[in-house]
Structure formats: structure tokens, C-alpha cells
Design an enzyme around this catalytic site. Structure first.
Site, PDB file in Angstrom:
ATOM      1  CG  ASP A  32      -2.257   0.770   1.080  1.00 18.39           C
ATOM      2  OD1 ASP A  32      -2.011   2.035   0.780  1.00 18.39           O
ATOM      3  OD2 ASP A  32      -3.327   0.218   1.048  1.00 18.39           O
ATOM      4  CG  ASN A  33      -0.103   5.056  -2.246  1.00 18.06           C
ATOM      5  OD1 ASN A  33      -1.235   4.625  -1.917  1.00 18.06           O
ATOM      6  ND2 ASN A  33      -0.162   5.618  -3.438  1.00 18.06           N
ATOM      7  CE1 TYR A 144     -12.639   3.569  -8.490  1.00 15.12           C
ATOM      8  CE2 TYR A 144     -14.910   3.381  -9.220  1.00 15.12           C
ATOM      9  CZ  TYR A 144     -13.671   3.280  -8.367  1.00 15.12           C
ATOM     10  OH  TYR A 144     -14.020   2.124  -7.590  1.00 15.12           O
TER      11      TYR A 144
HETATM   12  P1  NAD Z   1      -9.839   2.462  -0.057  1.00 15.53           P
HETATM   13  O1  NAD Z   1      -9.507   4.037  -0.514  1.00 15.53           O
HETATM   14  O2  NAD Z   1     -10.281   2.554   1.658  1.00 15.53           O
HETATM   15  O3  NAD Z   1      -8.730   1.538  -0.267  1.00 15.53           O
HETATM   16  C1  NAD Z   1      -7.651   1.657  -1.164  1.00 15.53           C
HETATM   17  C2  NAD Z   1      -6.433   1.394  -0.906  1.00 15.53           C
HETATM   18  O4  NAD Z   1      -5.601   1.413  -1.938  1.00 15.53           O
HETATM   19  C3  NAD Z   1      -5.811   2.456   0.207  1.00 15.53           C
HETATM   20  O5  NAD Z   1      -5.332   1.712   1.235  1.00 15.53           O
HETATM   21  C4  NAD Z   1      -4.972   3.165  -0.488  1.00 15.53           C
HETATM   22  O6  NAD Z   1      -4.023   3.720   0.144  1.00 15.53           O
HETATM   23  C5  NAD Z   1      -4.343   2.185  -1.710  1.00 15.53           C
HETATM   24  N1  NAD Z   1      -3.784   2.632  -2.951  1.00 15.53           N
HETATM   25  C6  NAD Z   1      -4.188   3.740  -3.687  1.00 15.53           C
HETATM   26  N2  NAD Z   1      -3.593   4.004  -4.640  1.00 15.53           N
HETATM   27  C7  NAD Z   1      -2.391   3.263  -4.531  1.00 15.53           C
HETATM   28  C8  NAD Z   1      -1.199   3.116  -5.381  1.00 15.53           C
HETATM   29  N3  NAD Z   1      -0.872   3.883  -6.382  1.00 15.53           N
HETATM   30  N4  NAD Z   1      -0.271   1.925  -4.857  1.00 15.53           N
HETATM   31  C9  NAD Z   1      -0.602   1.533  -3.744  1.00 15.53           C
HETATM   32  N5  NAD Z   1      -1.751   1.520  -2.945  1.00 15.53           N
HETATM   33  C10 NAD Z   1      -2.451   2.717  -3.307  1.00 15.53           C
HETATM   34  O7  NAD Z   1     -11.075   2.022  -1.057  1.00 15.53           O
HETATM   35  P2  NAD Z   1     -11.924   0.658  -0.578  1.00 15.53           P
HETATM   36  O8  NAD Z   1     -13.403   1.018  -0.680  1.00 15.53           O
HETATM   37  O9  NAD Z   1     -11.232  -0.427   0.423  1.00 15.53           O
HETATM   38  O10 NAD Z   1     -11.908  -0.023  -2.252  1.00 15.53           O
HETATM   39  C11 NAD Z   1     -11.005  -1.169  -2.489  1.00 15.53           C
HETATM   40  C12 NAD Z   1     -11.028  -1.470  -3.940  1.00 15.53           C
HETATM   41  O11 NAD Z   1     -12.340  -1.821  -4.135  1.00 15.53           O
HETATM   42  C13 NAD Z   1     -10.721  -0.136  -4.794  1.00 15.53           C
HETATM   43  O12 NAD Z   1     -10.041  -0.899  -6.054  1.00 15.53           O
HETATM   44  C14 NAD Z   1     -12.041   0.204  -5.324  1.00 15.53           C
HETATM   45  O13 NAD Z   1     -12.160   0.567  -6.430  1.00 15.53           O
HETATM   46  C15 NAD Z   1     -12.793  -1.263  -5.272  1.00 15.53           C
HETATM   47  N6  NAD Z   1     -14.326  -0.776  -5.160  1.00 15.53           N
HETATM   48  C16 NAD Z   1     -14.892  -0.351  -3.672  1.00 15.53           C
HETATM   49  C17 NAD Z   1     -16.190  -0.064  -3.810  1.00 15.53           C
HETATM   50  C18 NAD Z   1     -16.646   0.634  -2.453  1.00 15.53           C
HETATM   51  O14 NAD Z   1     -17.805   0.622  -2.354  1.00 15.53           O
HETATM   52  N7  NAD Z   1     -15.935   0.304  -1.201  1.00 15.53           N
HETATM   53  C19 NAD Z   1     -17.016  -0.333  -4.857  1.00 15.53           C
HETATM   54  C20 NAD Z   1     -16.366  -0.835  -5.853  1.00 15.53           C
HETATM   55  C21 NAD Z   1     -15.223  -0.898  -6.172  1.00 15.53           C
END
Ligand code: NAD
Ligand code: UDP
Length: 314
Positions: A32-33, A144
Site C-alpha cells: 500500500d502507498n 475511475y
Molecule cells: P480505499 O480507498 O479505502 O482503499 C484503497 C487502498 O488502496 C488504500 O489503502 C490506498 O492507500 C491504496 N492505494 C491507492 N492507490 C495506490 C497506489 N497507487 N499504490 C498502492 N496503494 C494504493 O477503498 P476501498 O473502498 O477499500 O476500495 C478497495 C477497492 O475496491 C478499490 O479498488 C475500489 O475501486 C474497489 N471498489 C470499492 C467499492 C466500495 O464501495 N468500497 C466499490 C467498488 C469498487
């Protein structure tokens, strides 16, 4: 026991997924970043002997040896993915390319966290996996939406061209504890506003609909998808209960007993009007369906935000 890489593991969904897989006895590499993730999400498992934390940005290649990859790294809230749209595209395209390159080299199975956003503002309702979507490629959400669409294309092409063993989860709106206070998505916004007595910000008239899945249900679906054989086509994961945003506001006001008032703000551009997953494929192929109704999930999420708000005050 497998060695499993989770990109985006410090985020909301990723940290719950890591809890689940650590309980099953697997060895976990969390990459994670920390853009939207936090060390607080990992605090309770930081010293777990089976867990290794790696600070790394997925836009850069990395060499690791793993059996499975859950590729979740990408900001999920519109506020965060629109903060630096070019970076969001890089994360989705270069990040997925790098993870697929890794999967190809070490012959790991890879699961992409895709999204219901690939359906855009859908003209078909509810959304089945066979629907191609209705996406504006020029709007503020496209970094996105189109980013994830390219990520899906990359997955399919690596599968067809290089026989990479892929899984694609189309995740619909998910909520629960460990969402960030400043996450900006509707459930977290409304709960924080209700608990702090601020106005509840309804975009538009609040007639647009969403279907909300509690995070533990979603994690169960992701793990089942990863471990189901020969399932290379995308699978919708979400809760088919559909609510208007206005109903969500009213439910949260009732459950918190808050005196907050509703205010109406302009609808963001390209905000989808209706969204509800058809989960027939997940039911049939994974034997999966959500078990936690909205009210029960909110009753677990509200105390989490209340505690988080107390922490930030002290
Ligand atoms: P979140 O923002 O809490 O988690 C995303 C994580 O990815 C974070 O820890 C962030 O620091 C890390 N990250 C972002 N860019 C990065 C990079 N370039 N390199 C390394 N780490 C990176 O979001 P979430 O709700 O936990 O979503 C997780 C995944 O599920 C995502 O891919 C999102 O698109 C997908 N998703 C989530 C939902 C939802 O409702 N929560 C719906 C559809 C899809
Ligand atoms: N929304 C709202 N008030 C808020 C945040 C969001 O009315 O404070 C609306 C938003 O316009 C959208 C829905 O709630 O129609 C879900 O928004 P969210 O950002 O949670 O997810 P997404 O639009 O990505 O599904």
C-alpha cells in the site's frame, strides 16, 4: 496455506480481507502507498507473524513470490479519485499492468477489484454482467470508470494471450467500519454529519438509488470468487436491496436520533441515477448472497464512527 498479496491492504475493504485471510492461516503480504489507507486500519494485526507490510506504489513494478493476488489498490471514493485524476488512471492502468506482469511471472491467480462504475449511468436495470455500460469518457468520473474498464480489458487480454488465471469482481457500493472519516462517500458522510449535528448533504433531490453491501458480506464474496475454479468472466458482488439516497438519510437520522437538517446541494456531473446488481451469477457460481440487511449493517457502522469522532476530539 497460501502466500497471498493484497494491494490496497491498508484500505477499508483490504484490511477486512486481510483479517479474514489471516484467520484462515494464510501468509499475507500487504502492499500500500497509504494514499487513502491508514496504519490505524492495520494496528490490531501489525505484529501478526504471518503478515508483512510493504510501502509501495503499484504504478512501479515489484518482484515478489506469491500464490494469489487480490488487486485492490485504487482510491474508491469520488472525492479521493478525483483529487488527482491522472494518478487515478496511472494506478488503474500501470498498477494493473504491473500486477498482471507479476501474476504471469510467478503463475499466481489474480483477482481485480473492479466496480459497478464500469456500467456508468446505466440504461439497463438491474445491471447484469452482460451489460456493456453507459460511460462518459470525458467527465470527472471517467478517470475511475474508464480506468477500471481498461483494467478489466488488461485482465482479459493477459488471460487470453498469456493464460493468466484471472478473476474480476464488479463490486457495488460497500460500507462498514474502517471507512475513513473524510471518505466522502454517502454512508460515511451522512453518519458523520448526523453524529456531529451538521446538515445532511443530499446531492440533487436524493431520488438517485444505490444498493449497499456490508463489508463482511463483500469479503466473503471476494474469497469465494478467488477460490472458484474456471471463472474468468466478471462477477457482480453487491447487495440487491435498492434505496433512494433520501431514504438512506432518513434511516441514518432515525438510527442516530440526530437533530441534523437536510440540505440540498447540486448533483455532481454524471452521477448515476439508478444502481442495483443482478447477482444471479454470484448466487449460481459462488453460492454467495449477502446476509446483512442495511439496518443491521448501519447499527455496526454508526458506533465505529462515533468512536472515531471521540478519538479525534481527545
Ligand atoms: P480505499 O480507498 O479505502 O482503499 C484503497 C487502498 O488502496 C488504500 O489503502 C490506498 O492507500 C491504496 N492505494 C491507492 N492507490 C495506490 C497506489 N497507487 N499504490 C498502492 N496503494 C494504493 O477503498 P476501498 O473502498 O477499500 O476500495 C478497495 C477497492 O475496491 C478499490 O479498488 C475500489 O475501486 C474497489 N471498489 C470499492 C467499492 C466500495 O464501495 N468500497 C466499490 C467498488 C469498487
Ligand atoms: N451523495 C449525497 N450526499 C453525499 C455524498 C453522496 O447525496 O454527501 C450521493 C451521490 O450523489 C450519489 C450517492 O450518494 O448519488 C452515492 O455516492 P457515493 O459517493 O457514496 O458513491 P457512488 O456515487 O460512487 O456510487
Amino acid at each position: 496455506m497460501a502466500r497471498i498479496l493484497i494491494t490496497g491492504g491498508a484500505g477499508f475493504i483490504g484490511s477486512h480481507l486481510m483479517d479474514y485471510l489471516l484467520r484462515q492461516g494464510h501468509e499475507i503480504l500487504c502492499l500500500d502507498n497509504y494514499f487513502t489507507g491508514s496504519k490505524a486500519n492495520l494496528a490490531h494485526m501489525r505484529d501478526h507473524p504471518q503478515l508483512e507490510l510493504i510501502r509501495h506504489d503499484v504504478v512501479n513494478p515489484i518482484m515478489l513470490e506469491v500464490d494469489q493476488i487480490y488487486h485492490l489498490a485504487c482510491p474508491a471514493s469520488p472525492v479521493h479519485y478525483q483529487y488527482n485524476p491522472v494518478k487515478t488512471i496511472k494506478t488503474n492502468v500501470l498498477g494493473t499492468l504491473n500486477m498482471l506482469g507479476l501474476a504471469k511471472r510467478v503463475k499466481a491467480r489474480i483477482l481485480l477489484a473492479s466496480t459497478s462504475e464500469i456500467y456508468g449511468d446505466p440504461q439497463v436495470h438491474p445491471q447484469q454482467e452482460s451489460y456493456w455500460g453507459n460511460v462518459n469518457c470525458l467527465g470527472p468520473r471517467s478517470c475511475y470508470d474508464e480506468g477500471k474498464r481498461v483494467a478489466e480489458t488488461l485482465m482479459m487480454d493477459y488471460h487470453r494471450q498469456n493464460r493468466v488465471d484471472i478473476r474480476i469482481a464488479r463490486i457495488f457500493n460497500t460500507y462498514g467500519p474502517r471507512m475513513a472519516l473524510n471518505d466522502g462517500r454517502v454512508i460515511s458522510n451522512f453518519i458523520v454529519q448526523a453524529l456531529t449535528g451538521q446538515d445532511i448533504t443530499i446531492y440533487g433531490q436524493g431520488r438517485q438509488t444505490r444498493s449497499f453491501c456490508f463489508v463482511s458480506d463483500l469479503v466473503e464474496g471476494l474469497v469465494r470468487l478467488m477460490n472458484t475454479e474456471l471463472l474468468h468472466e466478471p462477477v457482480n458482488l453487491g447487495n440487491p436491496e435498492e434505496y433512494a439516497i433520501m431514504e438512506i438519510a432518513q434511516k441514518i437520522l432515525a438510527l442516530t436520533g440526530s437533530p441534523s437538517h437536510l440540505i440540498y446541494l447540486p448533483m455532481p456531473p454524471d452521477d448515476p441515477g439508478r444502481r442495483r446488481p443482478d447477482i444471479t451469477r454470484a448466487r449460481k457460481r459462488l453460492g454467495w448472497q449477502p446476509t446483512i440487511p442495511l439496518e443491521a449493517g448501519l447499527k455496526e457502522t454508526i458506533p465505529y464512527f462515533a468512536a472515531k469522532l471521540r478519538e479525534t476530539k481527545s
